[in-house]
Enzyme design. Sequence first.
Site, PDB file in Angstrom:
ATOM      1  N   ASN A  37       0.780  -1.194   0.000  1.00 23.30           N
ATOM      2  CA  ASN A  37      -0.161  -0.028  -0.095  1.00 23.30           C
ATOM      3  C   ASN A  37       0.994   1.388   0.049  1.00 23.30           C
ATOM      4  OD1 ASN A  37      -2.293   1.442  -0.008  1.00 23.30           O
ATOM      5  ND2 ASN A  37      -2.840   1.294   2.222  1.00 23.30           N
ATOM      6  N   HIS A 122     -15.174  -3.947   9.714  1.00 21.90           N
ATOM      7  CA  HIS A 122     -14.765  -2.752  10.268  1.00 21.90           C
ATOM      8  C   HIS A 122     -15.979  -1.766  10.224  1.00 21.90           C
ATOM      9  CE1 HIS A 122     -10.362  -2.426   8.552  1.00 21.90           C
ATOM     10  NE2 HIS A 122     -10.539  -3.671   9.257  1.00 21.90           N
ATOM     11  N   ARG A 147     -14.665  -4.812  14.417  1.00 21.20           N
ATOM     12  CA  ARG A 147     -13.519  -3.706  14.812  1.00 21.20           C
ATOM     13  C   ARG A 147     -14.209  -2.302  15.009  1.00 21.20           C
ATOM     14  NH1 ARG A 147      -8.567  -1.505  11.681  1.00 21.20           N
ATOM     15  NH2 ARG A 147      -9.974   0.035  11.114  1.00 21.20           N
ATOM     16  N   TYR A 158      -8.954   6.351  12.071  1.00 25.68           N
ATOM     17  CA  TYR A 158      -7.999   6.192  13.075  1.00 25.68           C
ATOM     18  C   TYR A 158      -8.103   7.220  14.238  1.00 25.68           C
ATOM     19  CZ  TYR A 158      -6.522   1.938  10.547  1.00 25.68           C
ATOM     20  OH  TYR A 158      -6.985   0.837  10.164  1.00 25.68           O
ATOM     21  N   HIS A 221      -3.421   1.020  16.156  1.00 25.81           N
ATOM     22  CA  HIS A 221      -2.624   1.237  15.000  1.00 25.81           C
ATOM     23  C   HIS A 221      -1.411   1.889  15.396  1.00 25.81           C
ATOM     24  CE1 HIS A 221      -2.767   2.506  10.724  1.00 25.81           C
ATOM     25  NE2 HIS A 221      -3.295   1.260  10.694  1.00 25.81           N
ATOM     26  N   GLU A 245      -5.744  -4.280  19.184  1.00 26.91           N
ATOM     27  CA  GLU A 245      -4.724  -4.411  18.250  1.00 26.91           C
ATOM     28  C   GLU A 245      -3.634  -3.529  18.146  1.00 26.91           C
ATOM     29  OE1 GLU A 245      -6.787  -4.833  14.296  1.00 26.91           O
ATOM     30  OE2 GLU A 245      -4.888  -4.105  13.309  1.00 26.91           O
ATOM     31  N   GLU A 271       0.988  -6.848  11.891  1.00 19.56           N
ATOM     32  CA  GLU A 271       0.561  -6.381  10.476  1.00 19.56           C
ATOM     33  C   GLU A 271       1.989  -5.671   9.931  1.00 19.56           C
ATOM     34  OE1 GLU A 271      -2.909  -3.996  11.149  1.00 19.56           O
ATOM     35  OE2 GLU A 271      -1.844  -2.354  10.333  1.00 19.56           O
ATOM     36  N   HIS A 321      -3.784 -10.340   8.826  1.00 16.87           N
ATOM     37  CA  HIS A 321      -4.269  -8.956   8.138  1.00 16.87           C
ATOM     38  C   HIS A 321      -5.061  -9.245   6.928  1.00 16.87           C
ATOM     39  CE1 HIS A 321      -2.652  -4.662   7.010  1.00 16.87           C
ATOM     40  NE2 HIS A 321      -3.700  -4.673   7.815  1.00 16.87           N
ATOM     41  N   ASP A 325      -6.569  -3.000   1.367  1.00 10.87           N
ATOM     42  CA  ASP A 325      -5.394  -2.818   0.628  1.00 10.87           C
ATOM     43  C   ASP A 325      -4.726  -4.331   0.215  1.00 10.87           C
ATOM     44  OD1 ASP A 325      -4.809  -1.689   3.282  1.00 10.87           O
ATOM     45  OD2 ASP A 325      -2.571  -2.789   2.671  1.00 10.87           O
ATOM     46  N   GLU A 348      -9.712 -11.086   9.653  1.00 10.85           N
ATOM     47  CA  GLU A 348     -10.083  -9.564   9.448  1.00 10.85           C
ATOM     48  C   GLU A 348     -10.528  -9.761   7.616  1.00 10.85           C
ATOM     49  OE1 GLU A 348      -8.406  -5.170   9.415  1.00 10.85           O
ATOM     50  OE2 GLU A 348      -7.281  -6.600   8.939  1.00 10.85           O
TER      51      GLU A 348
HETATM   52  O1  KDG Z   1      -1.878  -0.464   4.351  1.00 17.39           O
HETATM   53  C1  KDG Z   1      -2.246  -0.152   5.705  1.00 17.39           C
HETATM   54  C2  KDG Z   1      -3.481  -0.691   6.367  1.00 17.39           C
HETATM   55  O2  KDG Z   1      -3.403  -2.089   6.035  1.00 17.39           O
HETATM   56  C3  KDG Z   1      -3.698  -0.539   7.674  1.00 17.39           C
HETATM   57  O3  KDG Z   1      -3.791   0.501   8.025  1.00 17.39           O
HETATM   58  C4  KDG Z   1      -4.795  -1.559   8.049  1.00 17.39           C
HETATM   59  O4  KDG Z   1      -4.429  -1.489  10.249  1.00 17.39           O
HETATM   60  C5  KDG Z   1      -5.119  -1.776   9.404  1.00 17.39           C
HETATM   61  C6  KDG Z   1      -5.957  -2.948   9.615  1.00 17.39           C
HETATM   62  O5  KDG Z   1      -5.806  -3.645  10.741  1.00 17.39           O
HETATM   63  O6  KDG Z   1      -6.614  -3.319   8.824  1.00 17.39           O
HETATM   64 MG    MG Z   2      -4.369  -2.721  12.057  1.00 13.50          MG
END
Ligand code: KDG
Ligand code: MG
Length: 416
Positions: A37, A122, A147, A158, A221, A245, A271, A321, A325, A348
């Site tokens: 990404n 999400h 989530r 975020y 994050h 997470e 991730e 993950h 993306d 996820e």
């Molecule tokens: O490329 C970054 C994303 O994949 C990320 O921000 C997504 O944190 C993420 C998640 O848990 O899906």
């Molecule tokens: Mg994440």
Amino acid sequence: MRIATVEAIPTSPGRNFTIVKVTTDTGLVGWGDATLNGRELSAAATINEHLAPLLIGEDPLRIEHLWQALYLGAYWRGGPVLNTALAGIDMALWDILGKHAGLPVYQLLGGRTRHGANCYVHAAGVTVERLADKVREKLAAGYRFVRVQLEMTEGSSYNERILSTGQPGLDPADRTLPMQQRALPTVGEWEPTPYLRSIPKMFAGLRAELGDDVELLHDAHQRLTPIQAAALARELEPYHPFFFEDPVPPEHAAGLALVRATSTTPIAIGELFTDIPTCVAPIINRWLDYIRCDLGHIGGITPARKIAALAEPFAVKTAWHGPPDLSPVGHCANVHLDLATSNFGVQEWTDFATYPWAAKIAEVFLGGVTRREAWLDVPAKPGLGIDIDEAAARKYPYRRAYLPVVRRADGSVHPW
Ligand code: KDG
Ligand code: MG
């Protein structure tokens, strides 16, 4: 059977993906996902310029050997670019092995251990009430794990305040800026104190609105220090999140020892891990409950199954993950491994059918992951069970786009 061609194809059917095509001299085609990404062309160039020449003429069924040859043979080991490129190749080779054997990849990985892979999706909202409504929508669609993130402004999943949205670089008609200044990242502002105060209130509000049946997850994050993460993990205990997470950045994973000593909130991380060695200390020291590497950045199915095997005796489960993306090919690889892994935890999941550009995705990616209520599955077809319409993929060329970035209130750089 020999490898005939290897090609990375960047495509943008709504967002950028890098898909990988490997063909054999017997006419088999394997597909992989090498999407990094915001840096998509780096993995594509690694494949097209550096890996393809090493693979042509090789036996595609020697997956482990080829993986080692590309990983160690670079001399420069690992990192997100090299291991994303390697992942794309690895997935395509598993796809070829399945097509050659006439078996789905999950069968080659040891067979099904479950009837489906439990997934989470999400939800984000600017108020707890709005967020609760979003969660209710997911529950009505059959999901059981969600989530939950608070947005400060619409679309900032975020918890940051959006300062600028960059240039409209996804618009190819925009000719007002020099090429290298188009499509700049969105910039957000984030401060720990308001975040740390708001998240326990969010959980309390959601439990009051939704009760105890839904499993709630939350992603910090990588924004907290170990002591902040420990404090928040302890405050969240009464609301029993399924997992918390990425409380800390990967370089501070050892700080999770403090979080573990302070609370029983389950922890998920991984991730941003890009190799097997990085996973060893967190697993054997039991700093986490869920290892959630990205198959596409760790080097593919081959290393991920080794990580799952390492995690199993430590009672650590997998939660690979699965963000937007990841291309549908990457999502498919996840679910094959989920089905065949006894210590699978949760997956996820991104349902591209709900995105505004769903029609383009459906045009390029044919087949792939299916969902029944909260359970994901893959077609019982040879290989990964997903095809790509190459002509359609080439119709949507790469367009530069960056991940957002975050600044603290004083303008300094912070992890997004
Ligand atoms: O490329 C970054 C994303 O994949 C990320 O921000 C997504 O944190 C993420 C998640 O848990 O899906
Ligand atoms: Mg994440």
